[in-house]
Structure formats: structure tokens, C-alpha cells
Design a protein around this motif. Sequence first.
Motif, PDB file in Angstrom:
ATOM      1  N   LYS A   2       0.830  -1.210   0.000  1.00 24.98           N
ATOM      2  CA  LYS A   2       0.000   0.000   0.000  1.00 24.98           C
ATOM      3  C   LYS A   2       0.862   1.257   0.000  1.00 24.98           C
ATOM      4  CE  LYS A   2      -3.710  -2.308   2.546  1.00 24.98           C
ATOM      5  NZ  LYS A   2      -4.452  -2.358   3.820  1.00 24.98           N
TER       6      LYS A   2
ATOM      7  N   CYS B 269       0.756   3.849  -3.143  1.00 18.89           N
ATOM      8  CA  CYS B 269      -0.195   4.934  -2.870  1.00 18.89           C
ATOM      9  C   CYS B 269       0.066   6.198  -3.681  1.00 18.89           C
ATOM     10  CB  CYS B 269      -0.233   5.255  -1.377  1.00 18.89           C
ATOM     11  SG  CYS B 269       1.274   6.011  -0.721  1.00 18.89           S
TER      12      CYS B 269
ATOM     13  N   PRO C 113      -1.345   5.136  -7.803  1.00 19.31           N
ATOM     14  CA  PRO C 113      -2.391   4.102  -7.725  1.00 19.31           C
ATOM     15  C   PRO C 113      -2.717   3.445  -9.054  1.00 19.31           C
ATOM     16  CG  PRO C 113      -3.326   6.304  -7.454  1.00 19.31           C
ATOM     17  CD  PRO C 113      -1.831   6.453  -7.365  1.00 19.31           C
TER      18      PRO C 113
ATOM     19  N   MET D 167      -8.606   1.134  -3.844  1.00 18.02           N
ATOM     20  CA  MET D 167      -8.192   2.475  -4.247  1.00 18.02           C
ATOM     21  C   MET D 167      -8.432   3.474  -3.114  1.00 18.02           C
ATOM     22  SD  MET D 167      -6.727   2.280  -7.092  1.00 18.02           S
ATOM     23  CE  MET D 167      -6.537   1.133  -8.459  1.00 18.02           C
ATOM     24  N   ALA D 168      -9.526   3.287  -2.387  1.00 17.37           N
ATOM     25  CA  ALA D 168      -9.799   4.141  -1.231  1.00 17.37           C
ATOM     26  C   ALA D 168      -8.740   3.923  -0.144  1.00 17.37           C
ATOM     27  CB  ALA D 168     -11.191   3.845  -0.683  1.00 17.37           C
ATOM     28  N   GLU D 169      -8.297   2.686  -0.006  1.00 15.86           N
ATOM     29  CA  GLU D 169      -7.257   2.364   0.968  1.00 15.86           C
ATOM     30  C   GLU D 169      -5.930   3.020   0.578  1.00 15.86           C
ATOM     31  OE1 GLU D 169      -5.952   0.297   4.516  1.00 15.86           O
ATOM     32  OE2 GLU D 169      -7.919   0.820   3.693  1.00 15.86           O
TER      33      GLU D 169
ATOM     34  N   GLU E 292      -5.629   5.792  -1.151  1.00 13.97           N
ATOM     35  CA  GLU E 292      -5.803   7.229  -0.891  1.00 13.97           C
ATOM     36  C   GLU E 292      -5.619   7.528   0.600  1.00 13.97           C
ATOM     37  OE1 GLU E 292      -9.063  10.826  -1.667  1.00 13.97           O
ATOM     38  OE2 GLU E 292      -9.528   8.758  -2.210  1.00 13.97           O
ATOM     39  N   LYS E 293      -6.188   6.691   1.436  1.00 13.88           N
ATOM     40  CA  LYS E 293      -6.037   6.845   2.884  1.00 13.88           C
ATOM     41  C   LYS E 293      -4.571   6.734   3.288  1.00 13.88           C
ATOM     42  CE  LYS E 293      -7.212   4.401   7.168  1.00 13.88           C
ATOM     43  NZ  LYS E 293      -7.936   3.219   7.736  1.00 13.88           N
ATOM     44  N   THR E 294      -3.865   5.767   2.697  1.00 15.93           N
ATOM     45  CA  THR E 294      -2.441   5.567   2.993  1.00 15.93           C
ATOM     46  C   THR E 294      -1.628   6.796   2.616  1.00 15.93           C
ATOM     47  OG1 THR E 294      -2.623   3.173   2.670  1.00 15.93           O
ATOM     48  CG2 THR E 294      -0.422   4.125   2.483  1.00 15.93           C
ATOM     49  N   ALA E 295      -1.918   7.370   1.450  1.00 17.90           N
ATOM     50  CA  ALA E 295      -1.194   8.564   1.002  1.00 17.90           C
ATOM     51  C   ALA E 295      -1.435   9.743   1.935  1.00 17.90           C
ATOM     52  CB  ALA E 295      -1.602   8.913  -0.424  1.00 17.90           C
ATOM     53  N   LEU E 296      -2.674   9.899   2.400  1.00 12.99           N
ATOM     54  CA  LEU E 296      -3.028  11.031   3.265  1.00 12.99           C
ATOM     55  C   LEU E 296      -2.395  10.914   4.655  1.00 12.99           C
ATOM     56  CD1 LEU E 296      -6.795  11.497   2.337  1.00 12.99           C
ATOM     57  CD2 LEU E 296      -4.912  13.055   1.792  1.00 12.99           C
TER      58      LEU E 296
END
Length: 262
Positions: free
Chosen positions: A149, A153, A156, A183-185, A187-191
Motif C-alpha cells: 500500500k 499509494c 495508484p 483504491m480508497a485504501e 488514498e487513505k495511505t497517502a493522506l
Amino acid sequence: MKPKNSALAGSPNQSVAKALQILRVFTQQTPRLRLKDISQRTGINQATASRLLATMREQGFILQEGGYYCLGWQEVLRMEGVVLQSMSLRRLSMPYLEQLSLLLRKNVNLAVLDRTEVVYLYRAEGEEGSRGYYHAGMRRPAHCTALGKVLLCATPEQAEPMFEGVGPRRFTFSTITDREAYMAELEKTALQGYGTDMEECIHGYNCVAVPILGLDGGVCAAISVSGPSNEFGLDEMQRLLPHLRNTAQKILLQLGSGEDCV
């Protein structure tokens, strides 16, 4: 007067290309293959494949056991050692990973991304860490690991091939196999700046990972710490994250001295 075979000037040597193709057909899932299998998997006719295998056997890159062929462990392992020693990232990271493992008393992993797979370059064994089976060069699917992840991230789109065809393999009930959810995971990892694996790869084990940045500011590698899920939950991950980030920063400073990421 033009030299013979001038049409092939500058093109790859076909015998070398076919020999490399044969070497690549051996995998962890298929370490031993018959001549017929090798021919079918590579598209190289059996007569040519047999000649190439005989040459590679003479040079120690192939072993023959009855009707089966496998990689020649002496030459392949010798080259593996040379490759690992030549990797700046691995060489520079090792002392910091060992220090972190000693501090946290857990296994600490270093990995890079190869398409949709995580490739482990080094593991520092901790006192309380799970031993299990491990070797440098071991691969795990990126979709079910904290390391994967983190490595995916920032880009993606590289994860898209995992969801083609039958989609990613489910390893546990917690493995994320839905494209939108994954993909939501990412995005969460990047944030949040770190990735987690909550029993998604191995039942009963959680993992947290942070990125190591390259000279261009992109994610070039990642480090992780894992532990039994009954004692390594989100609160414990949060407690250890500053130590992981500090180690990643130290490695980044070493790479910043002019060394390439890998």
C-alpha cells in the motif's frame, strides 16, 4: 560488401534471449520442470530448448535430475549474493534496520515494488518477532501488505493490473479484493503517510509500514514492522510509528549523499 546477416546487426542475440527466457520460466511455484513443460511455457521447440539447457548445465546455471530441470543453485546463489551486495539501498539501510529491530524487539522489513509485487530486500529479526520462512528476494502480492500500500499509494494506477481478469487472490477474510475499496485504501495511505495490513495477508498478524523517499521525492522503498494481531493493534502501531519514520528519515539522508535508491 555487406557482412553476412547484416539484417540482424544491432538486434539481440536470439540464443541468449531464448536462454534467458528459459531461466525465467523457473519460479517458486514451478522450480522443477520437464523439457516438454519448458518448451510449452516458452514457445521454444524442444530440440532448441534441449541444446540451450545442455549448455547452461555445463556452465552450472541448470541442474538436471532425471527427467526434470531446475536452476543450478551454486551459480544462481553466487550471483544473488553479488546483486544484493551491489544494492546501495540495502547496504545503507541494514544497520538502521538492525537498530530499530533491537529497539522494538520485532521483525523489521525492507522492500521495494516490482509491478504488483512486493520484493523483500532485508529483514532484521527481532526477539519477539515471528520467525517463519523468509529470504531476500521473497515476494508477496502488493494488494494485501502494508508495504504494498505504501509503495503504490503515490501511483495508484500501477495497482490497476491486479484487478484485471479474476482479480487479486484472497488470503484471509480481511483481504481487500474490491477495486474501489482498495483504491480508497491507497488514498487513505497517502493522506496519513503510512499503510496498515490488518490480518489481510496472514491470519493473526498485523503490519504497519512507512515510505522511504528517493532523491526525486518519490516513494522508492518502504520499511515495516509486524506482530500478532492480539497485541499489535492500531494503538501499538501509532506508538511505534515515530520510530519507523525516524529510521526512514535516516535512510533517506544516507541516500541523499548521492547514492541511488536501489
